[in-house]
Design an enzyme around this catalytic site. Structure first.
Site, PDB file in Angstrom:
ATOM      1  N   ARG A 237       0.877  -1.171   0.000  1.00 30.67           N
ATOM      2  CA  ARG A 237       0.000   0.000   0.000  1.00 30.67           C
ATOM      3  C   ARG A 237       0.914   1.222   0.000  1.00 30.67           C
ATOM      4  NH1 ARG A 237      -3.415  -3.005  -1.258  1.00 30.67           N
ATOM      5  NH2 ARG A 237      -5.420  -3.450  -0.266  1.00 30.67           N
ATOM      6  N   GLU A 266      -4.591   7.337  -4.398  1.00 32.82           N
ATOM      7  CA  GLU A 266      -4.978   6.624  -5.625  1.00 32.82           C
ATOM      8  C   GLU A 266      -6.371   7.044  -6.061  1.00 32.82           C
ATOM      9  OE1 GLU A 266      -4.409   2.413  -4.983  1.00 32.82           O
ATOM     10  OE2 GLU A 266      -2.290   2.679  -4.606  1.00 32.82           O
ATOM     11  N   HIS A 285      -2.165   0.200  -9.594  1.00 39.83           N
ATOM     12  CA  HIS A 285      -2.671  -0.757  -8.590  1.00 39.83           C
ATOM     13  C   HIS A 285      -3.376  -1.943  -9.272  1.00 39.83           C
ATOM     14  CE1 HIS A 285      -4.154  -1.192  -4.178  1.00 39.83           C
ATOM     15  NE2 HIS A 285      -3.988  -2.376  -4.747  1.00 39.83           N
TER      16      HIS A 285
HETATM   17  N1  LIG Z   1      -0.905  -4.315  -5.217  1.00 37.10           N
HETATM   18  C1  LIG Z   1      -1.866  -5.206  -5.109  1.00 37.10           C
HETATM   19  O1  LIG Z   1      -2.695  -5.367  -5.998  1.00 37.10           O
HETATM   20  C2  LIG Z   1      -1.934  -6.066  -3.891  1.00 37.10           C
HETATM   21  C3  LIG Z   1      -1.553  -5.571  -2.673  1.00 37.10           C
HETATM   22  N2  LIG Z   1      -1.596  -6.370  -1.572  1.00 37.10           N
HETATM   23  C4  LIG Z   1      -1.150  -5.812  -0.282  1.00 37.10           C
HETATM   24  O2  LIG Z   1      -0.147  -6.655   0.250  1.00 37.10           O
HETATM   25  C5  LIG Z   1      -0.440  -6.977   1.588  1.00 37.10           C
HETATM   26  C6  LIG Z   1       0.122  -8.346   1.920  1.00 37.10           C
HETATM   27  O3  LIG Z   1      -0.634  -9.353   1.272  1.00 37.10           O
HETATM   28  P1  LIG Z   1      -0.432 -10.900   1.655  1.00 37.10           P
HETATM   29  O4  LIG Z   1       0.925 -11.346   1.319  1.00 37.10           O
HETATM   30  O5  LIG Z   1      -1.573 -11.640   1.095  1.00 37.10           O
HETATM   31  O6  LIG Z   1      -0.593 -10.813   3.231  1.00 37.10           O
HETATM   32  P2  LIG Z   1      -0.018 -11.780   4.342  1.00 37.10           P
HETATM   33  O7  LIG Z   1      -0.765 -11.464   5.574  1.00 37.10           O
HETATM   34  O8  LIG Z   1       0.002 -13.181   3.859  1.00 37.10           O
HETATM   35  O9  LIG Z   1       1.492 -11.308   4.500  1.00 37.10           O
HETATM   36  C7  LIG Z   1       1.852 -10.129   5.137  1.00 37.10           C
HETATM   37  C8  LIG Z   1       3.233 -10.291   5.687  1.00 37.10           C
HETATM   38  O10 LIG Z   1       3.638  -9.069   6.284  1.00 37.10           O
HETATM   39  C9  LIG Z   1       4.281  -9.350   7.530  1.00 37.10           C
HETATM   40  N3  LIG Z   1       4.110  -8.226   8.445  1.00 37.10           N
HETATM   41  C10 LIG Z   1       2.965  -7.766   8.990  1.00 37.10           C
HETATM   42  N4  LIG Z   1       3.217  -6.731   9.792  1.00 37.10           N
HETATM   43  C11 LIG Z   1       4.560  -6.531   9.751  1.00 37.10           C
HETATM   44  C12 LIG Z   1       5.427  -5.605  10.375  1.00 37.10           C
HETATM   45  N5  LIG Z   1       4.975  -4.683  11.231  1.00 37.10           N
HETATM   46  N6  LIG Z   1       6.761  -5.687  10.109  1.00 37.10           N
HETATM   47  C13 LIG Z   1       7.225  -6.633   9.264  1.00 37.10           C
HETATM   48  N7  LIG Z   1       6.449  -7.541   8.645  1.00 37.10           N
HETATM   49  C14 LIG Z   1       5.124  -7.485   8.885  1.00 37.10           C
HETATM   50  C15 LIG Z   1       3.573 -10.614   8.043  1.00 37.10           C
HETATM   51  O11 LIG Z   1       4.395 -11.374   8.908  1.00 37.10           O
HETATM   52  P3  LIG Z   1       4.323 -11.196  10.500  1.00 37.10           P
HETATM   53  O12 LIG Z   1       2.865 -11.212  10.847  1.00 37.10           O
HETATM   54  O13 LIG Z   1       5.101 -12.341  11.018  1.00 37.10           O
HETATM   55  O14 LIG Z   1       4.979  -9.895  10.797  1.00 37.10           O
HETATM   56  C16 LIG Z   1       3.339 -11.374   6.750  1.00 37.10           C
HETATM   57  O15 LIG Z   1       4.418 -12.193   6.467  1.00 37.10           O
HETATM   58  C17 LIG Z   1      -1.960  -6.849   1.699  1.00 37.10           C
HETATM   59  O16 LIG Z   1      -2.357  -6.546   3.018  1.00 37.10           O
HETATM   60  C18 LIG Z   1      -2.278  -5.738   0.738  1.00 37.10           C
HETATM   61  O17 LIG Z   1      -2.226  -4.499   1.405  1.00 37.10           O
HETATM   62  C19 LIG Z   1      -1.988  -7.668  -1.636  1.00 37.10           C
HETATM   63  C20 LIG Z   1      -2.403  -8.191  -2.824  1.00 37.10           C
HETATM   64  C21 LIG Z   1      -2.466  -7.417  -4.048  1.00 37.10           C
HETATM   65  O1  LIG Z   2      -4.640  -4.538  -3.349  1.00 34.14           O
HETATM   66  C1  LIG Z   2      -5.203  -5.561  -3.466  1.00 34.14           C
HETATM   67  C2  LIG Z   2      -5.541  -6.444  -2.405  1.00 34.14           C
HETATM   68  O2  LIG Z   2      -6.076  -7.530  -2.690  1.00 34.14           O
HETATM   69  O3  LIG Z   2      -5.301  -6.085  -1.240  1.00 34.14           O
END
Ligand SMILES: NC(=O)C1=CN([C@@H]2O[C@H](COP(=O)(O)OP(=O)(O)OC[C@H]3O[C@@H](n4cnc5c(N)ncnc54)[C@H](OP(=O)(O)O)[C@@H]3O)[C@@H](O)[C@H]2O)C=CC1
Ligand SMILES: O=CC(=O)O
Length: 319
Positions: A237, A266, A285
């Site tokens: 984000r 956005e 995005h």
């Molecule tokens: N551009 C796009 O179209 C898309 C954007 N996204 C964005 O990407 C994000 C992640 O998606 P996704 O991989 O499915 O989510 P997940 O929840 O699977 O992964 C998020 C990761 O971030 C880590 N994390 C969370 N908080 C912290 C922190 N404070 N410091 C370091 N690491 C942290 C978590 O590990 P831990 O909890 O161990 O810290 C986890 O490994 C979504 O929330 C969304 O905002 C997702 C899909 C599409």
């Molecule tokens: O930004 C996309 C999402 O799935 O989150």
């Protein structure tokens, strides 16, 4: 009587039919200044709300006294006021998993496009400027076997690590709050502090959710820690970074380039300085934006909504 649900985002027709089997669906293909009043009126008796991106906050919830379930057709749920939803006993859901591979493809695209300057050189060729053998100043940098640092090794991050490590031979560093043993075992990912990751990576890929803890987690200090040859990729984000600090880091050549799918605002403002930088590759995005994946996300969001309205625990409830 079927429960009334409001859908406020363009949905696949098959998914709408699936929802209509169990719900009375009020459908807005999108929200705008003209239909927003009608949307709020429809919320009065709605028990479910499905879409993505809309701020589900006190102002909106005060128009929706019957609401039981809010279902995002996205994995990110920074648009939800989770404490308030909990206080009101409203179930919130998202769509993790089904988009991991598609978003990882987009991120690899951003890495390659930025490193090998693909959009810039495409423009150069199409503008008829290719008159001689390309001088070195227009060369890109290698991707294969360079170090990739992933901040947020979750569903998407792990799919990026798979491609980068198995496909491009890239050693992987990662930083989370907790260890990801799957990524360590399958893709040789090395767990490290944020500072170690920033200093040791050729490519830094940001993939954490946006929440009060992560907002602006990458700023002036963090960009200064990156290599001067480092490339920064953000598909999480826009507000997880301090965008002004990124602009400054690029202007001051503290980092080499950036690939961005997301922005603090956005759609991005046309006068945002990032848009006039040749070494910045931008996307609107579209991480998960393939028809196949968007249908899977919509279907999962509908299943979550229906499960919640039936009083069960939806497969992807947000705790
Ligand atoms: N551009 C796009 O179209 C898309 C954007 N996204 C964005 O990407 C994000 C992640 O998606 P996704 O991989 O499915 O989510 P997940 O929840 O699977 O992964 C998020 C990761 O971030 C880590 N994390 C969370 N908080 C912290 C922190 N404070 N410091 C370091 N690491 C942290 C978590 O590990 P831990 O909890 O161990 O810290 C986890 O490994 C979504 O929330 C969304 O905002 C997702 C899909 C599409
Ligand atoms: O930004 C996309 C999402 O799935 O989150």
């Amino acid at each position: 009587m079927k429960p009334k649900v409001v859908v406020y985002k363009k949905m696949n027709a098959g998914v709408l039919d699936f929802l209509r089997e169990t719900c009375e669906v009020v459908y807005f293909e999108g929200l705008n200044a003209e239909n927003y009043r009608d949307f709020l009126d429809e919320l009065k008796e709605a028990r479910g709300l499905l879409g993505s991106g809309l701020a589900v906050d006190r102002e909106l919830l005060d128009h929706a006294p019957q609401l039981e379930v809010v279902s995002n057709a996205s994995v990110g749920y920074d648009n939800f006021d989770i404490p308030l939803l909990k206080e009101r006993g409203i179930v919130a859901t998202n769509t993790p998993g089904v988009l991991n591979e598609t978003v990882a493809d987009t991120i690899l695209g951003l890495i390659l496009a930025t490193a090998r300057r693909i959009p810039e050189l495409d423009q150069f060729v199409k503008a008829g400027q290719w008159a001689t053998v390309l001088p070195e100043e227009q060369f890109g940098v290698d991707v294969h076997h360079k170090v990739l640092g992933i901040i947020g090794m979750g569903g998407v991050g792990t799919a990026v690590a798979k491609r980068a490590n198995l496909g491009f031979g890239m050693p992987i560093l990662y930083h989370n709050r907790t260890r990801n043993e799957e990524a360590e075992k399958l893709y040789g990912a090395t767990y490290c502090t944020l500072e170690e990751l920033l200093a040791g990576s050729d490519y830094v890929c940001l993939m954490t959710p946006l929440n009060p803890e992560t907002e602006k987690m990458i700023g002036k200090r963090e960009f200064a820690l990156m290599k001067k040859t480092g490339i920064f990729i953000n598909a999480s984000r826009g507000k997880v970074i301090d965008e002004a600090a990124l602009i400054e880091a690029l202007e001051n050549k503290e980092i080499l380039a950036a690939g961005l799918d997301v922005f603090a605002q956005e759609p991005v403002e046309p006068d945002n300085p990032l848009l006039s930088m040749k070494n910045v590759v931008t996307l609107p995005h579209v991480g998960s934006a393939t028809s196949e994946t968007r249908i899977k996300m919509a279907r999962l969001a509908a299943e979550n909504l229906i499960a919640g309205l039936r009083g069960g625990i939806p497969p992807n409830v947000i705790h």
